[in-house]
Enzyme design. Structure first.
Site, PDB file in Angstrom:
ATOM      1  N   GLY A 156       0.814  -1.202   0.000  1.00 48.34           N
ATOM      2  CA  GLY A 156       0.000   0.000   0.000  1.00 48.34           C
ATOM      3  C   GLY A 156       0.849   1.254   0.000  1.00 48.34           C
ATOM      4  O   GLY A 156       2.068   1.219   0.213  1.00 48.34           O
ATOM      5  N   CYS A 157       0.194   2.384  -0.204  1.00 47.54           N
ATOM      6  CA  CYS A 157       0.918   3.658  -0.317  1.00 47.54           C
ATOM      7  C   CYS A 157       1.521   4.076   1.027  1.00 47.54           C
ATOM      8  O   CYS A 157       2.725   4.334   1.121  1.00 47.54           O
ATOM      9  CB  CYS A 157       0.004   4.740  -0.875  1.00 47.54           C
ATOM     10  SG  CYS A 157      -1.593   4.900  -0.024  1.00 47.54           S
ATOM     11  N   TYR A 158       0.699   4.126   2.078  1.00 51.16           N
ATOM     12  CA  TYR A 158       1.237   4.463   3.396  1.00 51.16           C
ATOM     13  C   TYR A 158       2.313   3.470   3.838  1.00 51.16           C
ATOM     14  O   TYR A 158       3.389   3.874   4.309  1.00 51.16           O
ATOM     15  CB  TYR A 158       0.121   4.507   4.442  1.00 51.16           C
ATOM     16  CG  TYR A 158      -0.736   5.741   4.437  1.00 51.16           C
ATOM     17  CD1 TYR A 158      -0.178   7.014   4.502  1.00 51.16           C
ATOM     18  CD2 TYR A 158      -2.127   5.651   4.400  1.00 51.16           C
ATOM     19  CE1 TYR A 158      -0.976   8.159   4.514  1.00 51.16           C
ATOM     20  CE2 TYR A 158      -2.934   6.779   4.423  1.00 51.16           C
ATOM     21  CZ  TYR A 158      -2.351   8.030   4.476  1.00 51.16           C
ATOM     22  OH  TYR A 158      -3.138   9.157   4.500  1.00 51.16           O
TER      23      TYR A 158
END
Length: 349
Positions: A156-158
């Site tokens: 994921g991005c985070y």
């Protein structure tokens, strides 16, 4: 694989899908043979996204329904799944059975435990037998496994913004046992391309807000990967923020270090771990990264500092949430799987 690989993009109408199309249409080794969208089936790619007019096959290639047999008939060798969480899993098994490798941008295959998935996503995993096969594909950490995989789960991005600074330090045994505290800010594109009142321009502009506190879904994969790196459970508080920009993530991590560990040792551990990695740019001690320098790219910029008064190490990172945090990283994994140059199609900045 050959010098040119046929690829399909499922879910090509969302923000991650659009960014994938931008990258793949200009990739020297990718031949885009299929794009899917139930709502856009029959429409030419460039008719829906005029920015792609005159680029590669965008004027002739039409959206189709995401049917496995249709995709197989195109000769696609790799399918990118830019679909919502819970939807990718519906297509993955059929594609794999058809001999098509899968690069998934959703959260459907990131977790190794079906129980952990249920805890954070509130339903049983539809294909738990595939979780043990899927590779959590942070390229700088797991390149050898990615090269051999047929089911790739892009982080994921985070998590990408958090794991990149922390994993080398945990592996080196430099961090103390105190819980980690993480504050991250993301542009509105991180929520996806959908109709939602809280994401309207007038709701987001001139406002900053926290959300999903204290249990954001990404905590599950962050904790999983930090535990693997450290060799033991790692306690973490994570607070995400929505900021009034289109894209970009800025993450600040507060950690303790073991007695005697210096800032130079922190820098050396990061430099050693990421030596030769083209997309991790280490800015150095007391250097603050800026999202404007990474938006539209596949780079992660990392800085670090030590607050002697509080006895805390501060790690700072920035990335593009739909670049290195999603589509750019997916293409980076594609390059690994196919044996292409790591930077192929990703250095147009």
């Amino acid at each position: 694989m050959s010098d040119s690989v046929k690829v399909a993009v499922l879910g090509a109408s969302g923000y991650s899908g659009i960014e994938l199309l931008r990258l793949l249409l200009r990739h020297p080794n990718a031949e885009l043979v299929a794009v899917t969208s139930r709502t856009l089936a029959g429409k030419a790619l460039s008719a829906e996204f005029p920015r792609f007019r005159g680029v590669g096959v965008a004027d002739s290639l039409k959206f189709t329904n995401p049917d496995t047999e249709t995709l197989k008939a195109t000769g696609a060798e790799i399918a990118f799944l830019a679909l919502p969480h819970g939807v990718s899993v519906e297509y993955a098994k059929g594609l794999l059975d058809a001999g098509i490798k899968v690069i998934d941008l959703s959260a459907d295959f990131r977790l190794r435990s079906a129980e952990l998935y249920k805890e954070f996503y509130d339903h049983e995993h539809p294909a738990p037998d595939l979780l043990s096969e899927a590779v959590y594909a942070l390229p700088e950490v797991r390149a050898d496994d990615i090269k051999k995989a047929r089911l790739i789960a892009c982080p994921g991005c985070y998590p990408t913004s958090i794991l990149v600074p922390l994993i080398p330090l945990l592996k080196a045994g430099l961090l103390g046992d105190a819980p980690l505290s993480v504050s991250s800010m993301s542009g509105a594109s991180g929520a996806g391309r959908k109709e939602s009142v809280p994401l309207l321009f007038c709701e987001v502009q001139n406002s900053v807000r926290t959300y999903s506190v204290p249990k954001h879904r990404h905590l599950s994969e962050i904790g999983q990967e930090l535990e693997i790196a450290a060799g033991h459970p790692v306690k973490l508080t994570f607070v995400p923020h929505l900021v009034p920009t289109h894209s970009g993530i800025c993450t600040t991590i507060f950690a303790s270090v073991k007695p005697g560990v210096t800032l130079d040792q922190v820098g050396e551990a990061l430099q050693t771990f990421y030596a030769g990695q083209p997309f991790v740019r280490l800015l150095g001690a007391n250097k603050s990264p800026d999202t404007k320098n990474v938006v539209g790219t596949n780079f992660v910029d990392v800085g670090w500092a030590y607050d002697a008064r509080a006895g805390q190490l501060i790690l700072m990172s920035v990335e593009d949430n739909i670049g290195k945090g999603a589509s750019g990283q997916a293409v980076q994994n594609f390059n690994l799987v196919c044996g292409f140059e790591p930077t192929a199609g990703l250095m147009n900045i």
